[in-house]
Enzyme design. Structure first.
Site, PDB file in Angstrom:
ATOM      1  N   GLN A  53      12.181 -37.029 -37.259  1.00 44.40           N
ATOM      2  CA  GLN A  53      11.931 -35.734 -36.622  1.00 44.40           C
ATOM      3  C   GLN A  53      10.674 -35.055 -37.173  1.00 44.40           C
ATOM      4  O   GLN A  53      10.600 -33.840 -37.280  1.00 44.40           O
ATOM      5  CB  GLN A  53      13.153 -34.818 -36.825  1.00 44.40           C
ATOM      6  CG  GLN A  53      14.424 -35.361 -36.183  1.00 44.40           C
ATOM      7  CD  GLN A  53      15.626 -34.471 -36.441  1.00 44.40           C
ATOM      8  OE1 GLN A  53      15.491 -33.322 -36.871  1.00 44.40           O
ATOM      9  NE2 GLN A  53      16.821 -34.987 -36.169  1.00 44.40           N
ATOM     10  N   CYS A  54       9.673 -35.845 -37.481  1.00 42.87           N
ATOM     11  CA  CYS A  54       8.437 -35.354 -38.087  1.00 42.87           C
ATOM     12  C   CYS A  54       7.311 -35.374 -37.051  1.00 42.87           C
ATOM     13  O   CYS A  54       7.348 -36.159 -36.096  1.00 42.87           O
ATOM     14  CB  CYS A  54       8.070 -36.235 -39.283  1.00 42.87           C
ATOM     15  SG  CYS A  54       6.530 -35.797 -40.116  1.00 42.87           S
ATOM     16  N   GLY A  55       6.319 -34.538 -37.247  1.00 41.26           N
ATOM     17  CA  GLY A  55       5.154 -34.571 -36.372  1.00 41.26           C
ATOM     18  C   GLY A  55       4.417 -35.893 -36.448  1.00 41.26           C
ATOM     19  O   GLY A  55       3.670 -36.255 -35.522  1.00 41.26           O
TER      20      GLY A  55
END
Length: 396
Positions: A53-55
């Site tokens: 769920q990271c950029g």
């Protein structure tokens, strides 16, 4: 005598086949298999801490492309899911594996979820972040998708922070270099050189100042700000010697040194930017100096003749070397017996020095890097307002 030969043979054999301690480190794959890094020995390994769920999560796609392109040639990629940074990997191992397969068709090795911070940090990341075990590329992992490249002998050879894409030229060139044979590396050295580093021994390597910034080197206030005349005098140069100005730029220091060593001396102006050398040549002609030889060097080699110089100056430039180890090795070869290497670097200890942090170095950092590359500090001059002036000799 026979006994001595046997002892020497045993010592040589044990050293030649010594196993890297990193290979003793174990981990569990995302589906529960027990592994050690020894299972991936003799081939390069790219270690990446990952999150769903990271950029930077789309970097999974680049990692998969890298895996597909180089897996048959020997590259191993191991992803270590971690929830330490922004809580961006909250899922279970099963959920992480499903996410990676569904969204990016990941087929490279994934480990079970680990911690990177604190006392509970996984042993691999304790190893990678410690200066004791990883002296060239130590330092805390700061976010998801940081990458460490380990060569086929178990040595960490490069490190890339999260913003460096898996398919970037920096990572691709490093991977391809580690996949080469020893003979292949020898052949590639002259044309393309080894891969560049983005950081070294705990510091970020600064970008080279562009030749269009050359007027700043000749600014009227430079003497007042840096006490350049005092610095040049402290070099203690003598008429008739040979000197090299590495990263000479447009010759601010070169011409001063060339004047001191005189007509019987030889000055080498070494720079990677031909535009800088053109400006230097014009300045030398106007000054009537004929004892300066221009060298457009490669990023990884000073390209000086062997055993040709008595004194090497690197003025506010060493921190920009993308290949510090190779450059220092080539400079060492260029030194005559008792030759001196001098570094002038802006003081990182002094926040009042108006220079960007990546363009400054502490005295301790300079000494650490030079000593690990075969140089010993012979003297220093600490009275300049903005800069360290440090003198080294080869320890061999």
């Amino acid at each position: 005598m026979v006994r001595l030969k046997i002892i020497l043979l045993i010592l040589f054999t044990s050293c030649a086949f010594a196993k890297s301690p990193i290979y003793d480190i174990g981990f569990e794959t995302i589906n529960g298999q027990k592994k050690t890094l020894a299972d991936f020995a003799e081939k390069p390994i790219l270690i990446v801490n990952v999150a769903s769920q990271c950029g930077y999560t789309p970097q999974y796609a680049g990692l998969q492309l890298l895996h597909e392109k180089y897996k048959e040639k020997g590259l191993n990629i191991i992803g270590f899911p971690c929830n330490d940074f922004g809580g961006q990997e909250p899922g279970s191992n099963n959920e992480i594996e499903k996410f990676c397969k569904a969204n990016y068709n990941v087929s490279f090795t994934l480990a079970s979820k680990v911690k990177l911070r604190g006392e509970d940090a996984h042993p691999l990341y304790q190893f990678l972040q410690s200066e004791k075990t990883n002296p060239d590329f130590f330092g805390s992992v700061k976010w998801n998708f940081e990458k460490f490249l380990i060569d086929g002998k178990g040595k960490v050879v490069n490190r890339f922070r999260q913003r460096v894409r898996p398919t970037s030229s920096e990572i691709v060139s490093s991977v391809e270099w580690e996949l080469m044979t020893v003979e292949g590396k020898k052949k590639a050295y002259d044309d393309q050189g080894p891969p560049a580093l983005l950081e070294y021994k705990g510091r970020e390597i600064a970008r080279t100042m562009h030749w269009q910034g050359a007027p700043w080197l000749m600014r009227k206030l430079r003497e007042e700000e840096e006490k350049t005349s005092e610095m040049i005098n402290e070099l203690k140069l003598k008429p008739g010697i040979s000197v090299a100005d590495i990263g000479s730029g447009n010759g601010y220091h070169t011409l001063m040194m060339a004047k001191i060593i005189g007509e019987k001396g030889q000055a080498y102006a070494v720079d990677i930017q031909p535009e800088m050398l053109i400006m230097l040549e014009e300045r030398a002609k106007k000054a009537g100096m004929e004892n300066i030889k221009l060298i457009e060097n490669r990023f990884w080699d000073a390209d000086l003749p062997e055993k040709s110089v008595d004194f090497v100056l690197m003025a506010d430039v060493y921190h920009e070397f993308s290949h510090p180890q190779q450059m220092l090795s080539s400079i060492k070869k260029s030194l005559k017996e008792d030759g001196v290497v001098c570094l002038l670097e802006f003081k990182s200890e002094d926040p009042k020095v108006p220079i960007k942090p990546e363009h400054k170095m502490s005295k301790a950092q300079v000494i650490k890097e030079m000593s690990s590359n075969g140089f010993v500090l012979s003297r220093s001059y600490d009275k300049l307002p903005w800069q360290h002036l440090l003198f080294f000799k080869s320890n061999s």
